[in-house]
Scaffold this active site. Structure first.
Site, short mmCIF file in Angstrom:
data_model
loop_
_atom_site.label_atom_id
_atom_site.label_comp_id
_atom_site.label_asym_id
_atom_site.label_seq_id
_atom_site.Cartn_x
_atom_site.Cartn_y
_atom_site.Cartn_z
CD GLN A 78 -3.01 1.12 2.10
OE1 GLN A 78 -3.11 -0.09 3.07
NE2 GLN A 78 -3.85 2.07 2.20
CG PHE A 79 1.26 3.85 -3.64
CD1 PHE A 79 1.32 5.24 -3.84
CD2 PHE A 79 0.39 3.02 -4.13
CE1 PHE A 79 0.57 5.93 -4.66
CE2 PHE A 79 -0.71 3.89 -4.92
CZ PHE A 79 -0.39 5.15 -5.15
CB THR A 80 -2.00 5.30 -0.18
OG1 THR A 80 -2.42 4.21 0.63
CG2 THR A 80 -2.52 5.22 -1.59
#
Length: 146
Positions: A78-80
């Site tokens: 989850q890059f966010t």
């Protein structure tokens, strides 16, 4: 490297209606990789995911780790998580590692966890639009930094 961990009764990930990962009791870990993360962060996060004491002992205190319980681990990229949210009303993603760097590191994290954990280790699909379902047990949620 960041991991938002949640103690779960169960969790699963679907991509295009297909289940790609699922666990029973254990930890769901959303993993964000930042520029500069490497082998040191990978080793530290592996240690923390498997050793962080968030499961109840006989006295009802959080004194047991995933390694001790043998529960499942579901890793979801989850890059966010690595977004810069300090100002404005829109996240900035320059603080997240590029996919060409993040994907191999995420895959090595999964391999390291599988090598060191006796329970199941599942993953989502890197870069895919995923639907994550979970039953948070507690609720118990922590943000870990490597």
């Amino acid at each position: 490297m960041l991991a938002l961990i949640q103690r779960v009764s169960e969790a699963r990930v679907e991509v295009d209606g297909e289940r790609v990962g699922a666990i029973g009791p254990g930890l769901l870990a959303f993993v964000g990789i930042e520029p500069g993360d490497g082998e040191r962060a990978l080793a530290r996060m592996t240690e923390r995911l498997l050793g962080y004491r968030v499961f109840d002992d006989e006295a009802g205190r959080m004194n047991r780790s995933l390694n001790e319980t043998g529960g499942g681990l579901l890793l979801v990229s989850q890059f966010t998580l690595a977004a810069d949210t300090r100002s404005g009303m829109r996240p900035g993603f320059s603080t997240a590692a590029a996919p060409a760097i993040a994907e191999p590191l995420f895959n090595r994290l999964a391999e390291a966890c599988r090598a060191r954990h006796r329970g199941p280790v599942e993953t989502g699909r890197f870069g895919a639009h995923m639907k994550v379902s979970l039953v948070n047990d507690g609720p118990v949620t922590f943000l870990l930094r490597a």
